[in-house]
Design an enzyme around this catalytic site. Structure first.
Site, PDB file in Angstrom:
ATOM      1  N   ASN A  44       0.873  -1.181   0.000  1.00 29.82           N
ATOM      2  CA  ASN A  44       0.000   0.000   0.000  1.00 29.82           C
ATOM      3  C   ASN A  44       0.903   1.221   0.000  1.00 29.82           C
ATOM      4  O   ASN A  44       1.505   1.548   1.020  1.00 29.82           O
ATOM      5  CB  ASN A  44      -0.889  -0.040   1.256  1.00 29.82           C
ATOM      6  CG  ASN A  44      -1.743   1.207   1.401  1.00 29.82           C
ATOM      7  OD1 ASN A  44      -1.763   2.064   0.513  1.00 29.82           O
ATOM      8  ND2 ASN A  44      -2.445   1.318   2.529  1.00 29.82           N
ATOM      9  N   LYS A  71       0.143   4.266  -0.232  1.00 35.11           N
ATOM     10  CA  LYS A  71      -0.503   5.430   0.394  1.00 35.11           C
ATOM     11  C   LYS A  71      -0.254   6.701  -0.436  1.00 35.11           C
ATOM     12  O   LYS A  71      -0.101   6.621  -1.650  1.00 35.11           O
ATOM     13  CB  LYS A  71      -0.046   5.583   1.849  1.00 35.11           C
ATOM     14  CG  LYS A  71      -0.267   4.286   2.652  1.00 35.11           C
ATOM     15  CD  LYS A  71      -0.147   4.439   4.135  1.00 35.11           C
ATOM     16  CE  LYS A  71      -0.370   3.108   4.823  1.00 35.11           C
ATOM     17  NZ  LYS A  71      -0.307   3.168   6.269  1.00 35.11           N
ATOM     18  N   HIS A  90      -9.638   0.826   4.756  1.00 36.09           N
ATOM     19  CA  HIS A  90      -8.361   1.003   5.464  1.00 36.09           C
ATOM     20  C   HIS A  90      -8.601   1.885   6.696  1.00 36.09           C
ATOM     21  O   HIS A  90      -9.447   2.785   6.667  1.00 36.09           O
ATOM     22  CB  HIS A  90      -7.330   1.656   4.533  1.00 36.09           C
ATOM     23  CG  HIS A  90      -5.960   1.639   5.128  1.00 36.09           C
ATOM     24  ND1 HIS A  90      -5.546   2.577   6.035  1.00 36.09           N
ATOM     25  CD2 HIS A  90      -4.933   0.762   4.975  1.00 36.09           C
ATOM     26  CE1 HIS A  90      -4.301   2.291   6.419  1.00 36.09           C
ATOM     27  NE2 HIS A  90      -3.912   1.201   5.784  1.00 36.09           N
ATOM     28  N   GLU A  99      -7.081   4.315   7.845  1.00 38.36           N
ATOM     29  CA  GLU A  99      -6.961   5.759   7.602  1.00 38.36           C
ATOM     30  C   GLU A  99      -8.230   6.310   6.956  1.00 38.36           C
ATOM     31  O   GLU A  99      -8.611   7.460   7.186  1.00 38.36           O
ATOM     32  CB  GLU A  99      -5.705   6.033   6.751  1.00 38.36           C
ATOM     33  CG  GLU A  99      -4.439   5.854   7.588  1.00 38.36           C
ATOM     34  CD  GLU A  99      -3.244   5.283   6.849  1.00 38.36           C
ATOM     35  OE1 GLU A  99      -3.185   5.372   5.616  1.00 38.36           O
ATOM     36  OE2 GLU A  99      -2.357   4.719   7.531  1.00 38.36           O
ATOM     37  N   GLU A 106      -5.292  -5.291  10.339  1.00 38.24           N
ATOM     38  CA  GLU A 106      -4.314  -4.235  10.596  1.00 38.24           C
ATOM     39  C   GLU A 106      -4.667  -3.531  11.901  1.00 38.24           C
ATOM     40  O   GLU A 106      -5.494  -2.609  11.910  1.00 38.24           O
ATOM     41  CB  GLU A 106      -4.335  -3.205   9.461  1.00 38.24           C
ATOM     42  CG  GLU A 106      -3.964  -3.765   8.110  1.00 38.24           C
ATOM     43  CD  GLU A 106      -3.432  -2.673   7.179  1.00 38.24           C
ATOM     44  OE1 GLU A 106      -2.298  -2.820   6.724  1.00 38.24           O
ATOM     45  OE2 GLU A 106      -4.124  -1.690   6.931  1.00 38.24           O
ATOM     46  N   GLY A 127       2.329   2.162  10.956  1.00 37.24           N
ATOM     47  CA  GLY A 127       3.262   3.287  10.862  1.00 37.24           C
ATOM     48  C   GLY A 127       3.926   3.651  12.175  1.00 37.24           C
ATOM     49  O   GLY A 127       4.513   4.724  12.306  1.00 37.24           O
ATOM     50  N   SER A 176       3.413  -2.142  10.366  1.00 34.46           N
ATOM     51  CA  SER A 176       4.862  -2.146  10.605  1.00 34.46           C
ATOM     52  C   SER A 176       5.553  -3.442  10.174  1.00 34.46           C
ATOM     53  O   SER A 176       6.528  -3.856  10.803  1.00 34.46           O
ATOM     54  CB  SER A 176       5.165  -1.816  12.067  1.00 34.46           C
ATOM     55  OG  SER A 176       4.708  -0.516  12.380  1.00 34.46           O
TER      56      SER A 176
HETATM   57  P1  13P Z   1       2.956   0.387   7.729  1.00 31.29           P
HETATM   58  O1  13P Z   1       3.509  -0.902   7.139  1.00 31.29           O
HETATM   59  O2  13P Z   1       3.681   1.606   7.274  1.00 31.29           O
HETATM   60  O3  13P Z   1       2.814   0.278   9.211  1.00 31.29           O
HETATM   61  O4  13P Z   1       1.468   0.541   7.144  1.00 31.29           O
HETATM   62  C1  13P Z   1       0.603  -0.530   7.214  1.00 31.29           C
HETATM   63  C2  13P Z   1      -0.600  -0.219   6.424  1.00 31.29           C
HETATM   64  O5  13P Z   1      -1.376   0.641   6.783  1.00 31.29           O
HETATM   65  C3  13P Z   1      -0.812  -0.962   5.178  1.00 31.29           C
HETATM   66  O6  13P Z   1      -2.080  -0.764   4.682  1.00 31.29           O
END
Ligand code: 13P
Length: 254
Positions: free
Chosen positions: A9, A11, A95, A97, A167, A173, A213
């Site tokens: 992803n 982002k 997701h 976010e 997740e 993150g 992560s």
């Molecule tokens: P990170 O791997 O940066 O923690 O992000 C995970 C994520 O949100 C994947 O969709």
């Protein structure tokens, strides 16, 4: 046996040139390997170019979000058929976010899943609890609710096209990954929930990725868990070497 599925992803990151460069490195690095399913989820505006670069490969390409609507006066939105038009086969739905920053509810997510399936897109449905929910012992309750409301009125045939990504929000993150055992426990719970809601065949077929992560250092331990069928990788997917290392780790379990 479920084939491992590693997805990146990206982002809201990268320039167009960086995105194309990363796609080319993945094309070269993944040549001839099909032990693992691999997918990338670039920004909407890079999709076409990334699709073109990866068109002769087996890499799946998807969007990070989509509209629940078919077409019309929805300024700024992108429909499922538009995603198909540029070559997408997959889409991330729900997701964390999107849920937290853009207030996407389970009901919105349910409508988006239906729109994705209508357009023959394979969704990755993201679920996971926040830190305070885990601390309050509510992980199962939260995840179960996300599944039951998110999958409302979807048939087992439709659900078989889905991947679920667990997740935990506190692991995204933050560099604070769930332990392999913590993740495996929730994955097993998700599979049990799918068995209760649908049937054993559906539950056994559906792939459940872990996200939060994941990097080249911790991937092997996570992917080695029996209920973990792949990873949804954020930060580490922006670096071709890290991402390809994670794919190799997954291949060792295929
Ligand atoms: P990170 O791997 O940066 O923690 O992000 C995970 C994520 O949100 C994947 O969709």
């Amino acid at each position: 046996m479920r084939k491992q599925f590693i997805a990146g992803n990206w982002k809201m990151n990268l320039t167009l040139e960086d995105a194309k460069g990363l796609a080319r490195k993945l094309y070269d690095g993944l040549k001839g390997s099909d032990k693992v399913d691999v997918g990338v989820f670039p920004s909407f505006v890079f999709l076409k170019e990334v699709c073109d670069i990866l068109s002769n490969s087996k890499v799946f390409i998807g969007a990070q979000n989509m509209s629940m609507e078919k077409s019309g006066a929805f300024t700024g939105e992108i429909s499922g058929s538009m995603l198909r038009d540029v070559g997408c086969t997959h889409v991330l739905i729900g997701h964390s976010e999107r849920r937290t920053i853009y207030q996407e509810t389970n009901s919105i997510i349910n409508s988006k899943l239906k729109a994705a399936l209508l357009n023959d897109l394979s969704p990755i449905l993201c679920v996971g609890e926040k830190q305070e929910e885990r601390d309050a012992g509510k992980t199962r309750e939260v995840v179960k609710n996300q599944l039951s409301e998110g999958l409302l009125n979807l048939t087992s045939e439709q659900v078989k096209r889905l991947t679920i990504a667990y997740e935990p929000v506190w692991a995204i993150g933050t560099g604070k990954t769930a332990t392999p055992e913590q993740a495996n426990e929730v994955h097993a719970f998700i599979r049990d929930t799918m068995r209760d809601k649908y049937d054993d065949d559906t539950a056994q077929r559906i792939r459940i990725q872990y996200g939060g992560s994941v990097n080249a250092e911790n991937a092997k331990q996570l992917l080695g868990q029996p209920e973990i069928d792949g990873a949804l990788v954020g930060g580490a997917s922006l670096d071709s070497n890290s991402f390809l290392d994670i794919v190799s780790d997954a291949a060792s379990f295929s």
